[in-house]
Write an enzyme that holds these catalytic residues in place. Structure first.
Site, short mmCIF file in Angstrom:
data_model
loop_
_atom_site.label_atom_id
_atom_site.label_comp_id
_atom_site.label_asym_id
_atom_site.label_seq_id
_atom_site.Cartn_x
_atom_site.Cartn_y
_atom_site.Cartn_z
CG HIS A 196 -8.64 -3.88 -1.83
ND1 HIS A 196 -9.61 -3.23 -2.56
CD2 HIS A 196 -8.43 -3.11 -0.74
CE1 HIS A 196 -9.94 -2.11 -1.96
NE2 HIS A 196 -9.25 -2.01 -0.82
CD GLN A 251 -14.82 -1.06 -1.85
OE1 GLN A 251 -16.00 -1.21 -1.52
NE2 GLN A 251 -14.23 -1.81 -2.76
CG ASP A 302 -2.08 0.94 1.13
OD1 ASP A 302 -1.83 2.13 0.84
OD2 ASP A 302 -3.22 0.51 1.33
CG HIS A 353 -6.58 -3.08 3.65
ND1 HIS A 353 -5.95 -1.91 3.30
CD2 HIS A 353 -7.83 -2.99 3.13
CE1 HIS A 353 -6.79 -1.14 2.61
NE2 HIS A 353 -7.93 -1.78 2.49
P1 AMP Z 1 -9.82 0.72 0.47
O1 AMP Z 1 -9.95 2.10 1.02
O2 AMP Z 1 -10.17 -0.38 1.40
O3 AMP Z 1 -10.56 0.65 -0.84
O4 AMP Z 1 -8.29 0.50 0.20
C1 AMP Z 1 -7.62 1.01 -0.90
C2 AMP Z 1 -6.20 1.10 -0.50
O5 AMP Z 1 -5.44 1.30 -1.65
C3 AMP Z 1 -5.88 2.24 0.45
O6 AMP Z 1 -5.31 1.74 1.64
C4 AMP Z 1 -4.91 3.11 -0.33
O7 AMP Z 1 -3.91 3.64 0.50
C5 AMP Z 1 -4.36 2.14 -1.33
N1 AMP Z 1 -3.90 2.68 -2.60
C6 AMP Z 1 -4.48 3.63 -3.35
N2 AMP Z 1 -3.80 3.80 -4.49
C7 AMP Z 1 -2.76 2.93 -4.45
C8 AMP Z 1 -1.70 2.62 -5.33
N3 AMP Z 1 -1.54 3.25 -6.51
N4 AMP Z 1 -0.81 1.67 -4.97
C9 AMP Z 1 -0.94 1.03 -3.80
N5 AMP Z 1 -1.93 1.27 -2.92
C10 AMP Z 1 -2.83 2.21 -3.24
#
Ligand code: AMP
Length: 156
Positions: free
Chosen positions: A107, A101, A37, A109
């Protein structure tokens, strides 16, 4: 509203899967991709996503895909424990904006936790790229030594 809807093939994880956006991959096999992340809530915050899947959240995903994801999550949690030695690990999955989200490709975490250390704010502070690269290399090396299949080191 964000709990339901059509899969957007331009979401950032879809771009990463197609190699159209960069990521810090730590593990990949035929079914799943795991990467760091870039707005980590703790050191070693990893995301696990299914590859051949257009599910936005837990409502959409095939149970078998969910099982495959969880199997990878379990293996990667062991890798994180071996390499980073946290005191605990949170396994988290959000559905819909109201639940937190922000990316609509399902996904999970993996968030290592240490006694007395708070959690960073979700999806807020971008990590230093050099630190992410160092961490990526450590985890990939650990995956090699733990003999998980097909780790990938390159940033794509
Ligand atoms: P969610 O909020 O559960 O949908 O999680 C999405 C996650 O993706 C968040 O923890 C963000 O920090 C992470 N995220 C967003 N863009 C990227 C990226 N380009 N590469 C890696 N992680 C990302």
């Amino acid at each position: 509203m964000s709990l339901y809807g059509h899969y957007d093939s331009q979401n950032i994880f879809a771009l990463i899967l197609r190699g159209e956006a960069p990521s810090y991959k730590v593990y990949e096999d035929a079914d799943v991709l795991a990467f760091l992340d870039v707005f980590p809530q703790s050191l070693g915050h990893i995301l696990v996503i299914p590859k051949e899947c257009q599910a936005r959240n837990i409502l959409d995903v095939e149970p078998a895909v969910l099982g495959t994801m969880m199997s990878a999550v379990q293996q990667l949690t062991r890798v994180v424990l071996d390499e980073l030695k946290p005191d605990g690990v949170q396994i988290v999955q959000f559905n819909g904006a109201a639940a937190g989200q922000t990316v609509y490709h399902i996904h999970i975490h993996i968030i290592p936790r240490w006694d007395g250390e708070g959690l960073g704010v979700h999806a807020k502070d971008r990590a230093d790229p050099a630190e992410l690269e160092t961490l990526q290399a450590r985890l990939v090396e650990r995956i090699h030594s733990n003999r998980l299949a097909s780790p990938m080191l390159e940033r794509c």
